[in-house]
Design an enzyme around this catalytic site. Structure first.
Site, short mmCIF file in Angstrom:
data_model
loop_
_atom_site.label_atom_id
_atom_site.label_comp_id
_atom_site.label_asym_id
_atom_site.label_seq_id
_atom_site.Cartn_x
_atom_site.Cartn_y
_atom_site.Cartn_z
N SER A 199 1.58 -1.31 -11.98
CA SER A 199 0.27 -1.96 -12.11
C SER A 199 -0.85 -0.96 -12.33
O SER A 199 -1.86 -1.27 -12.96
CB SER A 199 -0.02 -2.82 -10.88
OG SER A 199 0.05 -2.03 -9.70
N ASP A 220 -8.42 -3.03 -2.88
CA ASP A 220 -7.24 -3.27 -2.06
C ASP A 220 -6.62 -2.00 -1.50
O ASP A 220 -5.57 -2.03 -0.86
CB ASP A 220 -6.17 -4.03 -2.87
CG ASP A 220 -5.77 -3.29 -4.14
OD1 ASP A 220 -6.20 -2.12 -4.31
OD2 ASP A 220 -5.05 -3.87 -4.96
N HIS A 266 -5.40 0.16 -5.96
CA HIS A 266 -5.85 0.26 -7.35
C HIS A 266 -7.26 0.88 -7.42
O HIS A 266 -8.12 0.58 -6.59
CB HIS A 266 -5.84 -1.11 -8.00
CG HIS A 266 -4.48 -1.73 -8.04
ND1 HIS A 266 -4.05 -2.66 -7.11
CD2 HIS A 266 -3.43 -1.54 -8.88
CE1 HIS A 266 -2.81 -3.03 -7.39
NE2 HIS A 266 -2.41 -2.34 -8.46
#
Length: 783
Positions: free
Chosen positions: A79, A255, A258
């Protein structure tokens, strides 16, 4: 007592620290400067990333498309890599939204430029990732031009941070490394190190992803990739800068895992610089940009300076040997000293010429190394109010400290004009190095300072021709040589067009306009006008014609471009293939030279009729008139500043600037000269800089600033303030030395004897003809 200590202090400084000792110290600083290094970076402010050793170009969408046309880019990973993928494609198309599947492949294509960018979801370094990479190394499958790979956090998460997972990661990356190396032969391959996390806000399912584990995975990746490429020319580039950026910004993460959007955008811009700088070659993008090859003219210049150095050394050795032979010796019988039969010869013109070119050659080598070779570092500018205004306060204090009495008390006497040029040049230098052009009020006031230089051009040259009546070729050649010598040399050595140094062409053209206006028949000078007042009206008629021509050309771009598009003028005034930039620069201050000429005419007329008082300590006019004019001047000065600070944009300000800049210039002149006690003193500190203001303005392009003024030269990395002090010291010493070289060469190249001068002019014409010939050959070879 205080006055004695003050004066004594200045004498002590001047006694122990002369210009010669300063230049010797500057030479030592140059020789001890560290070489070019490529390492880490730092943040300037909150969002501007500054690489440790180079300048990063901010790519626009059109530039990104031009660079990546017909290219295929692939991002492989988890991600975090997906975030980098989105930031990268937004540089190509800002309208793209992050709407793709989270755990799947995401394609992107720009058909207008035939650009393909793919994200491939491989969150772990495993057999699946290896098989995908292997498919590009075998068979007819087209290889991507750029491959960006990185993964580790999923392995830590799924296996709960076990040591067995780390061992397997090492095995897997060891099997992938040779494949990446094979791809790196024909493609650009980047391995992205894992960014740190903000452990305090990680969710429970991610608590096992610690910075200690991430460091272990990163160390393994770096060690294995470096080991696999030890004996190979191709090398996978380890993208470690992302980790450094994340260390500064991960606290702003939503979070804890990221990166915030600004950091991702910075990483994408770095990727674009790494790949595109060598293709697009932006002036302000020195990162990963190869050194430009030497042109034919540069090679010839190098040979010329080398021969000058060798020739000077040979002549010096010959003279030294002759001196030793003719040196007085002691008669052994009488014990008396005998004098040589032949006296020591004076320095010949040839030796002086070679000496000047020898010094100039060494200085030009320094110029080239600073701004063309990849020897010294370059950094981007970053404006803050303190970086501009604090140095201004420093130089103001120094200027006041070195206040002395003037030799004469006339309006705009030589010491005063040198002082004016000096403090203006220092302010302009601070403006350039601090990047203050982004702050509109400062930009507008600097525009006034540039206009003031041109005002002095109109005032000074008009006064000379009006009073002296000397329109001879010698005077014209002297002025043109002093203005243009350094710029011509830099055009050759640095491979830049004449118009690049825009201020010198501007001043040169205005000098020729002033000369043509006054020299054309009928020649009207002060001596002739004193005999008949009608000549004053004739001169005013000339000035009105000049103003009409200026007005016409400023609003007729086509007519202006036709004049300067004819050969050979086009060779001097074109920039990037057209003369628009020259028209724009000329138009910005189109009236101020005329204002300077008018001021000189009015002032000299008042002076001739004894309508002003210029005695020491006397006000310029009667007390009442002086007080009124002083009040009006102060109000006008601050009114202009208020207007300049309230402008909405540069376009609006620049439209009005040519007509209103003279208000602040005249206000300053009156404030500086009306009170007698102010007119009777000057700052020797500012005046010293004023005498070399032209050299300072030109030299800053390459040995103080960098990348043609877009960045800052870095001689001492890691210490920004100390670096500026050292580079400034060297820069000022070099400018002073070039000023002396120019003055010495002017005496040789432009002699007073007309027949000798004519021969020199023919030689100069031959030089420029040869330069044009080699330039044409150079252009042909480039095409």
């Amino acid at each position: 007592m205080a006055a004695l200590a003050y004066t004594g202090g200045k004498r002590e400084i001047n006694y122990y620290f002369s210009v010669r000792s300063a230049k010797a110290l500057a030479l030592g600083a140059v020789l001890s400067s560290p070489p070019y290094l490529l390492s880490s970076g730092r943040f300037l402010g909150e969002k501007v990333w500054q690489p440790h050793s180079c300048m990063m170009h901010k790519y626009k969408n059109s530039e990104a498309k031009n660079c990546l046309i017909d290219k295929h880019v692939v991002f492989i990973g988890d991600s975090r890599i997906r975030q980098l993928f989105y930031s990268f494609i937004k540089l190509i198309n800002p309208q793209v939204k992050e709407e793709g599947i989270k755990h799947g492949n995401i394609p992107f294509e720009d058909k207008s430029a035939s650009i393909k960018v793919d994200f491939l979801w491989y969150p772990e370094v495993n057999g699946s990732m290896r098989q995908r990479i292997k498919s590009w190394t075998e068979g007819p499958v087209a290889k991507p031009h750029i491959i960006v790979v990185g993964a580790a956090t999923w392995s830590i998460k799924i296996h709960n941070g076990s040591n067995e997972a780390l061992a397997q990661y090492k095995i897997n990356i060891t099997s992938i490394a040779p494949l990446l190396e094979k791809l790196a032969i024909s493609s650009d391959v980047y391995w992205v190190l894992q960014d740190p996390v903000y452990e305090d806000i990680l969710s429970e399912s991610r608590k096992m992803i610690t910075n200690e584990k991430i460091d272990a995975y990163n160390d393994a990746a770096v060690r294995i990739l470096n080991s696999s490429s030890r004996n190979s020319k191709a090398k996978v580039k380890v993208f470690s800068v992302s980790k450094l950026i994340a260390q500064e910004t991960i606290m702003k993460s939503a979070d804890g895992l990221h990166l915030p959007e600004s950091s991702r955008d910075t990483n994408a811009m770095i990727l674009m610089n790494v790949y595109c700088n060598k293709i697009m070659k932006p002036i302000d993008g020195s990162c990963c940009q190869p050194q430009p090859p030497l042109t034919l003219i540069q090679k010839i210049a190098f040979c010329f300076f080398t021969l000058s150095i060798v020739g000077y050394l040979i002549i010096s050795l010959i003279h030294r040997n002759n001196y030793r032979k003719n040196k007085s010796c002691t008669d052994l019988e009488s014990g008396e000293e005998k004098k040589p039969a032949i006296s020591t010869p004076n320095v010949s013109t040839l030796e002086m010429l070679l000496h000047c070119f020898c010094k100039l050659g060494l200085i030009m080598t320094y110029f080239y190394l600073c701004d063309r070779a990849n020897l010294f570092m370059k950094e981007n500018k970053f404006y803050t109010h303190s970086s501009f205004f604090i140095p201004i306060v420093y130089i103001l204090v120094l200027g006041v400290f070195y206040t002395e009495n003037t030799k004469e008390t006339k309006v705009l006497n030589r010491e005063q004009t040198d002082e004016w040029k000096g403090w203006m040049q220092l302010v302009i230098l601070i403006y350039h190095i601090s990047g203050a052009s982004t702050f509109l009020p400062v930009y507008m006031h600097i525009r006034v300072l540039v206009a003031a230089y041109l005002f002095q051009t109109g005032y000074g040259h008009f006064s000379y021709f009006w009073i002296k009546g000397d329109f001879g070729v010698y005077r014209v050649c002297q002025v043109l040589f002093r203005l243009n010598f350094l710029v011509v040399v830099l055009c050759i050595v640095m491979d830049r067009p004449y118009q690049f140094y825009y201020f010198v062409p501007l001043v040169t053209v205005w000098f020729m306009i002033i000369y043509a206006t006054l020299a054309v028949w009928p020649q009207i000078v002060q001596k002739k006008a004193n005999g008949n007042c009608l000549w004053h009206f004739g001169l005013l008629l000339k000035l009105i014609c000049l103003l009409t021509c200026i007005y016409f050309l400023s609003y007729s771009q086509g007519a202006f471009e036709k004049i300067f598009s004819f050969w050979p003028l086009s060779k001097c005034f074109e920039l990037n293939g057209n003369v628009y930039e020259w028209w724009f620069r000329w138009k910005l201050d189109r009236y101020v030279v005329f204002h300077g000429m008018m001021f000189a005419f009015i002032y000299l007329a008042l002076q001739k009729r004894q309508m002003i008082s210029e005695g020491k300590g006397d006000p310029l006019f009667s007390n009442r008139v002086s007080n009124v004019l002083l009040f009006i001047s102060i109000v006008s000065f601050f009114t202009y500043s208020i207007w300049a600070s309230s402008c909405k944009n540069k376009t609006e300000c620049n439209e009005l600037h040519p007509s209103v800049s003279v208000v602040q210039i005249l206000a300053f002149i009156l404030i500086r000269n009306i009170p007698g006690y102010v007119r009777s003193v000057y700052s020797s500190f500012f005046a010293w800089f004023g005498k070399i203001s032209l050299e300072l303005f030109i030299c800053q392009y390459h040995i103080w600033l960098a990348a043609d003024t877009k960045g800052i030269l870095v001689l001492i990395p890691g210490y920004p303030m100390f670096n500026v002090l050292v580079s400034t010291f060297i820069f000022v010493c070099v400018a002073h030395e070039i000023s002396q070289i120019t003055n010495d060469l002017a005496q040789i190249v432009v002699p007073k004897d007309n027949s000798t001068l004519l021969k020199r002019l023919l030689c100069i014409a031959g030089f420029f003809s040869g330069l044009h010939f080699f330039s044409a050959m150079q252009d042909q070879s480039r095409h």
